[in-house]
Scaffold this motif. Structure first.
Motif, PDB file in Angstrom:
ATOM      1  N   ASP A  49     -61.390 135.410  83.957  1.00  0.00           N
ATOM      2  CA  ASP A  49     -60.327 134.409  83.849  1.00  0.00           C
ATOM      3  C   ASP A  49     -60.823 133.162  83.127  1.00  0.00           C
ATOM      4  O   ASP A  49     -60.128 132.588  82.283  1.00  0.00           O
ATOM      5  CB  ASP A  49     -59.810 134.025  85.242  1.00  0.00           C
ATOM      6  CG  ASP A  49     -58.985 135.128  85.877  1.00  0.00           C
ATOM      7  OD1 ASP A  49     -58.648 136.101  85.165  1.00  0.00           O
ATOM      8  OD2 ASP A  49     -58.671 135.042  87.081  1.00  0.00           O
ATOM      9  N   ILE A  50     -62.041 132.737  83.452  1.00  0.00           N
ATOM     10  CA  ILE A  50     -62.595 131.537  82.820  1.00  0.00           C
ATOM     11  C   ILE A  50     -62.840 131.768  81.332  1.00  0.00           C
ATOM     12  O   ILE A  50     -62.684 130.855  80.512  1.00  0.00           O
ATOM     13  CB  ILE A  50     -63.902 131.119  83.523  1.00  0.00           C
ATOM     14  CG1 ILE A  50     -63.631 130.771  84.986  1.00  0.00           C
ATOM     15  CG2 ILE A  50     -64.547 129.934  82.807  1.00  0.00           C
ATOM     16  CD1 ILE A  50     -64.889 130.549  85.801  1.00  0.00           C
ATOM     17  N   SER A  51     -63.206 132.989  80.961  1.00  0.00           N
ATOM     18  CA  SER A  51     -63.505 133.286  79.555  1.00  0.00           C
ATOM     19  C   SER A  51     -62.252 133.350  78.690  1.00  0.00           C
ATOM     20  O   SER A  51     -62.344 133.306  77.463  1.00  0.00           O
ATOM     21  CB  SER A  51     -64.255 134.616  79.452  1.00  0.00           C
ATOM     22  OG  SER A  51     -63.438 135.690  79.890  1.00  0.00           O
ATOM     23  N   ASP A  52     -61.081 133.432  79.317  1.00  0.00           N
ATOM     24  CA  ASP A  52     -59.823 133.488  78.572  1.00  0.00           C
ATOM     25  C   ASP A  52     -59.480 132.095  78.060  1.00  0.00           C
ATOM     26  O   ASP A  52     -59.201 131.185  78.851  1.00  0.00           O
ATOM     27  CB  ASP A  52     -58.708 134.020  79.474  1.00  0.00           C
ATOM     28  CG  ASP A  52     -57.388 134.194  78.738  1.00  0.00           C
ATOM     29  OD1 ASP A  52     -57.347 133.958  77.505  1.00  0.00           O
ATOM     30  OD2 ASP A  52     -56.387 134.567  79.386  1.00  0.00           O
ATOM     31  N   THR A  53     -59.499 131.908  76.747  1.00  0.00           N
ATOM     32  CA  THR A  53     -59.262 130.575  76.171  1.00  0.00           C
ATOM     33  C   THR A  53     -57.851 130.071  76.433  1.00  0.00           C
ATOM     34  O   THR A  53     -57.604 128.867  76.345  1.00  0.00           O
ATOM     35  CB  THR A  53     -59.505 130.603  74.651  1.00  0.00           C
ATOM     36  OG1 THR A  53     -58.684 131.613  74.055  1.00  0.00           O
ATOM     37  CG2 THR A  53     -60.962 130.905  74.345  1.00  0.00           C
ATOM     38  N   ASP A  54     -56.921 130.964  76.747  1.00  0.00           N
ATOM     39  CA  ASP A  54     -55.541 130.563  76.988  1.00  0.00           C
ATOM     40  C   ASP A  54     -55.224 130.397  78.472  1.00  0.00           C
ATOM     41  O   ASP A  54     -54.062 130.191  78.839  1.00  0.00           O
ATOM     42  CB  ASP A  54     -54.572 131.591  76.390  1.00  0.00           C
ATOM     43  CG  ASP A  54     -54.694 131.685  74.877  1.00  0.00           C
ATOM     44  OD1 ASP A  54     -54.932 130.644  74.242  1.00  0.00           O
ATOM     45  OD2 ASP A  54     -54.567 132.800  74.333  1.00  0.00           O
ATOM     46  N   GLU A  55     -56.237 130.499  79.323  1.00  0.00           N
ATOM     47  CA  GLU A  55     -56.006 130.397  80.763  1.00  0.00           C
ATOM     48  C   GLU A  55     -55.519 128.992  81.108  1.00  0.00           C
ATOM     49  O   GLU A  55     -56.101 127.993  80.682  1.00  0.00           O
ATOM     50  CB  GLU A  55     -57.298 130.715  81.526  1.00  0.00           C
ATOM     51  CG  GLU A  55     -57.106 130.869  83.014  1.00  0.00           C
ATOM     52  CD  GLU A  55     -56.321 132.115  83.383  1.00  0.00           C
ATOM     53  OE1 GLU A  55     -55.601 132.073  84.395  1.00  0.00           O
ATOM     54  OE2 GLU A  55     -56.427 133.122  82.653  1.00  0.00           O
ATOM     55  N   ARG A  56     -54.468 128.921  81.893  1.00  0.00           N
ATOM     56  CA  ARG A  56     -53.880 127.618  82.245  1.00  0.00           C
ATOM     57  C   ARG A  56     -54.680 126.966  83.377  1.00  0.00           C
ATOM     58  O   ARG A  56     -55.444 127.625  84.087  1.00  0.00           O
ATOM     59  CB  ARG A  56     -52.431 127.798  82.679  1.00  0.00           C
ATOM     60  CG  ARG A  56     -52.264 128.687  83.889  1.00  0.00           C
ATOM     61  CD  ARG A  56     -50.800 128.946  84.208  1.00  0.00           C
ATOM     62  NE  ARG A  56     -50.645 129.859  85.334  1.00  0.00           N
ATOM     63  CZ  ARG A  56     -50.663 129.488  86.611  1.00  0.00           C
ATOM     64  NH1 ARG A  56     -50.831 128.220  86.914  1.00  0.00           N
ATOM     65  NH2 ARG A  56     -50.515 130.380  87.579  1.00  0.00           N
ATOM     66  N   ALA A  57     -54.464 125.657  83.539  1.00  0.00           N
ATOM     67  CA  ALA A  57     -55.107 124.920  84.629  1.00  0.00           C
ATOM     68  C   ALA A  57     -54.484 125.353  85.955  1.00  0.00           C
ATOM     69  O   ALA A  57     -53.265 125.288  86.136  1.00  0.00           O
ATOM     70  CB  ALA A  57     -54.931 123.418  84.419  1.00  0.00           C
ATOM     71  N   ARG A  58     -55.334 125.780  86.893  1.00  0.00           N
ATOM     72  CA  ARG A  58     -54.828 126.292  88.169  1.00  0.00           C
ATOM     73  C   ARG A  58     -55.972 126.393  89.162  1.00  0.00           C
ATOM     74  O   ARG A  58     -57.132 126.166  88.821  1.00  0.00           O
ATOM     75  CB  ARG A  58     -54.195 127.666  87.993  1.00  0.00           C
ATOM     76  CG  ARG A  58     -55.156 128.743  87.492  1.00  0.00           C
ATOM     77  CD  ARG A  58     -54.491 130.078  87.300  1.00  0.00           C
ATOM     78  NE  ARG A  58     -55.410 131.091  86.787  1.00  0.00           N
ATOM     79  CZ  ARG A  58     -56.218 131.825  87.544  1.00  0.00           C
ATOM     80  NH1 ARG A  58     -56.208 131.664  88.872  1.00  0.00           N
ATOM     81  NH2 ARG A  58     -57.024 132.724  87.017  1.00  0.00           N
ATOM     82  N   TYR A  59     -55.642 126.738  90.419  1.00  0.00           N
ATOM     83  CA  TYR A  59     -56.658 127.020  91.421  1.00  0.00           C
ATOM     84  C   TYR A  59     -56.299 128.309  92.139  1.00  0.00           C
ATOM     85  O   TYR A  59     -55.133 128.726  92.142  1.00  0.00           O
ATOM     86  CB  TYR A  59     -56.802 125.866  92.417  1.00  0.00           C
ATOM     87  CG  TYR A  59     -55.664 125.768  93.410  1.00  0.00           C
ATOM     88  CD1 TYR A  59     -55.740 126.377  94.664  1.00  0.00           C
ATOM     89  CD2 TYR A  59     -54.510 125.060  93.102  1.00  0.00           C
ATOM     90  CE1 TYR A  59     -54.694 126.295  95.565  1.00  0.00           C
ATOM     91  CE2 TYR A  59     -53.468 124.967  93.995  1.00  0.00           C
ATOM     92  CZ  TYR A  59     -53.573 125.585  95.231  1.00  0.00           C
ATOM     93  OH  TYR A  59     -52.532 125.504  96.114  1.00  0.00           O
ATOM     94  N   GLU A  60     -57.307 128.946  92.767  1.00  0.00           N
ATOM     95  CA  GLU A  60     -57.084 130.229  93.410  1.00  0.00           C
ATOM     96  C   GLU A  60     -58.113 130.421  94.515  1.00  0.00           C
ATOM     97  O   GLU A  60     -59.266 129.998  94.389  1.00  0.00           O
ATOM     98  CB  GLU A  60     -57.193 131.349  92.379  1.00  0.00           C
ATOM     99  CG  GLU A  60     -56.930 132.738  92.928  1.00  0.00           C
ATOM    100  CD  GLU A  60     -56.953 133.816  91.854  1.00  0.00           C
ATOM    101  OE1 GLU A  60     -57.034 135.007  92.202  1.00  0.00           O
ATOM    102  OE2 GLU A  60     -56.904 133.447  90.657  1.00  0.00           O
ATOM    103  N   TYR A  61     -57.691 131.041  95.619  1.00  0.00           N
ATOM    104  CA  TYR A  61     -58.588 131.369  96.721  1.00  0.00           C
ATOM    105  C   TYR A  61     -58.711 132.884  96.831  1.00  0.00           C
ATOM    106  O   TYR A  61     -57.730 133.620  96.658  1.00  0.00           O
ATOM    107  CB  TYR A  61     -58.054 130.816  98.046  1.00  0.00           C
ATOM    108  CG  TYR A  61     -58.163 129.321  98.177  1.00  0.00           C
ATOM    109  CD1 TYR A  61     -59.348 128.725  98.602  1.00  0.00           C
ATOM    110  CD2 TYR A  61     -57.082 128.494  97.882  1.00  0.00           C
ATOM    111  CE1 TYR A  61     -59.460 127.348  98.720  1.00  0.00           C
ATOM    112  CE2 TYR A  61     -57.178 127.121  98.008  1.00  0.00           C
ATOM    113  CZ  TYR A  61     -58.373 126.553  98.428  1.00  0.00           C
ATOM    114  OH  TYR A  61     -58.479 125.193  98.548  1.00  0.00           O
ATOM    115  N   ASP A  62     -59.938 133.352  97.154  1.00  0.00           N
ATOM    116  CA  ASP A  62     -60.168 134.785  97.340  1.00  0.00           C
ATOM    117  C   ASP A  62     -61.367 134.982  98.258  1.00  0.00           C
ATOM    118  O   ASP A  62     -62.505 134.710  97.872  1.00  0.00           O
ATOM    119  CB  ASP A  62     -60.412 135.472  95.993  1.00  0.00           C
ATOM    120  CG  ASP A  62     -60.541 136.993  96.126  1.00  0.00           C
ATOM    121  OD1 ASP A  62     -60.489 137.497  97.262  1.00  0.00           O
ATOM    122  OD2 ASP A  62     -60.710 137.661  95.092  1.00  0.00           O
TER     123      ASP A  62
END
Length: 308
Positions: A49-62
């Protein structure tokens, strides 16, 4: 490349991981990625996900892991389609593990480390580090916006002397950069508002969040202003180009009309027919005089009508 930082008292480099330290990973190799997954057992899709240049600003728990993706400014090569753009910065946290991952080497992260070392203070906790990264990104957006504004003014000065494709293309590329900036800044602002209620924020963090809000608001408003100015500038020069084209076409049309009459007269007298001037020694002079007279009258009429 990975670097381990002691953040408890003063930001200093250490040789290996210690509980509570900061692991900074920049332009990770396959070995770095494998190390993160094997040694710390972070979810593998975090890195993709981090390597995707188009990834939007967000947060996630797992499974106890928290991933925060922050969009930060990045400068490409000068000849790039969009010289100024944004890239994702990943912040990964669980317990005493603090990791940042960025697949690009940015001036912001270099300056962030240098500034924290000059402060001579560490981070109170991982929440403090996260919001200081937000603050640094907002400050660097403002720095990059100043550079973009300088490029806009330079292009406008060039266009004042001569309207050329190179300067217009440069303005168009800067418009694309401003679009990326304002989209990323708004995404960071929305992310910040959500994290205020998700993280354990103390009184010091509240003051820091207020500073971040001020800087981000300024960055967003500045980007909007520059974008509006640039759009207005592009429209103005587009109108100038169209007006110049219309003037050129009008002049060429008028010249064509003026030259049409001498051509018509020469064609009439040049026909192999009886016209009464076959044996007249002044025939050529008369045809020439008529052509000049008609052309002069036509020129005066067009001039009077402001078509020339």
């Amino acid at each position: 490349m990975r670097t381990f930082w002691n953040i408890s008292e003063k930001l200093s480099s250490i040789k290996e991981w210690e509980p509570g330290c900061w692991i900074q990973v920049t332009c990770p190799t396959e070995e770095d990625q494998q190390m993160l997954e094997d040694n710390y057992h972070i979810p593998d899709y975090f890195l993709s996900d981090i390597s995707d240049t188009d990834e939007r600003a967000r947060y996630e728990y797992d499974d106890g892991w928290m991933l925060i993706i922050l969009r930060i400014p990045y400068v490409k090569e000068i000849r790039s389609r969009t010289p100024y753009t944004t890239v994702p910065l990943g912040i990964i946290h669980k317990g005493d593990i603090n990791i940042t991952v960025c697949y690009y080497e940015t001036n912001m992260m270099i300056d962030f480390v240098s500034y924290q070392q000059k402060r001579g203070e560490g981070f109170t906790d991982y929440v403090d580090m996260i919001f200081r990264l937000f603050l640094s990104s907002a400050v660097w957006y403002l720095k990059r916006l100043k550079q973009i504004n300088a490029l806009i003014e330079k292009a406008k000065r060039n266009l004042d002397h001569e309207v050329n494709n190179e300067s217009l293309i440069g303005l168009s590329r800067l418009q694309d950069s401003l679009t990326y900036f304002i989209t990323s800044i708004r995404g960071n602002e929305n992310l910040l508002q959500k994290l205020k209620f998700k993280l354990q924020v103390d009184e010091l963090d509240t003051d820091l969040i207020e500073d971040v809000n001020i800087e981000m608001t300024q960055a967003r408003e500045t980007t909007s202003i520059y974008s509006d100015i640039l759009e207005s500038t592009m429209d103005t020069y587009s109108s100038i180009i169209n007006n110049n084209m219309n003037t050129t076409m009008r002049t060429l049309t008028s010249v064509s009309i003026i030259m049409m009459f001498p051509t018509l007269i020469a064609s009439l007298f040049g026909m192999n027919l009886i016209n009464g001037m076959e044996n007249n020694p002044w025939g050529f002079g008369i045809a020439l005089a008529i052509s000049i007279t008609v052309s002069a009258v036509t020129w005066l009429v067009l001039k009077f009508k402001r078509l020339l």
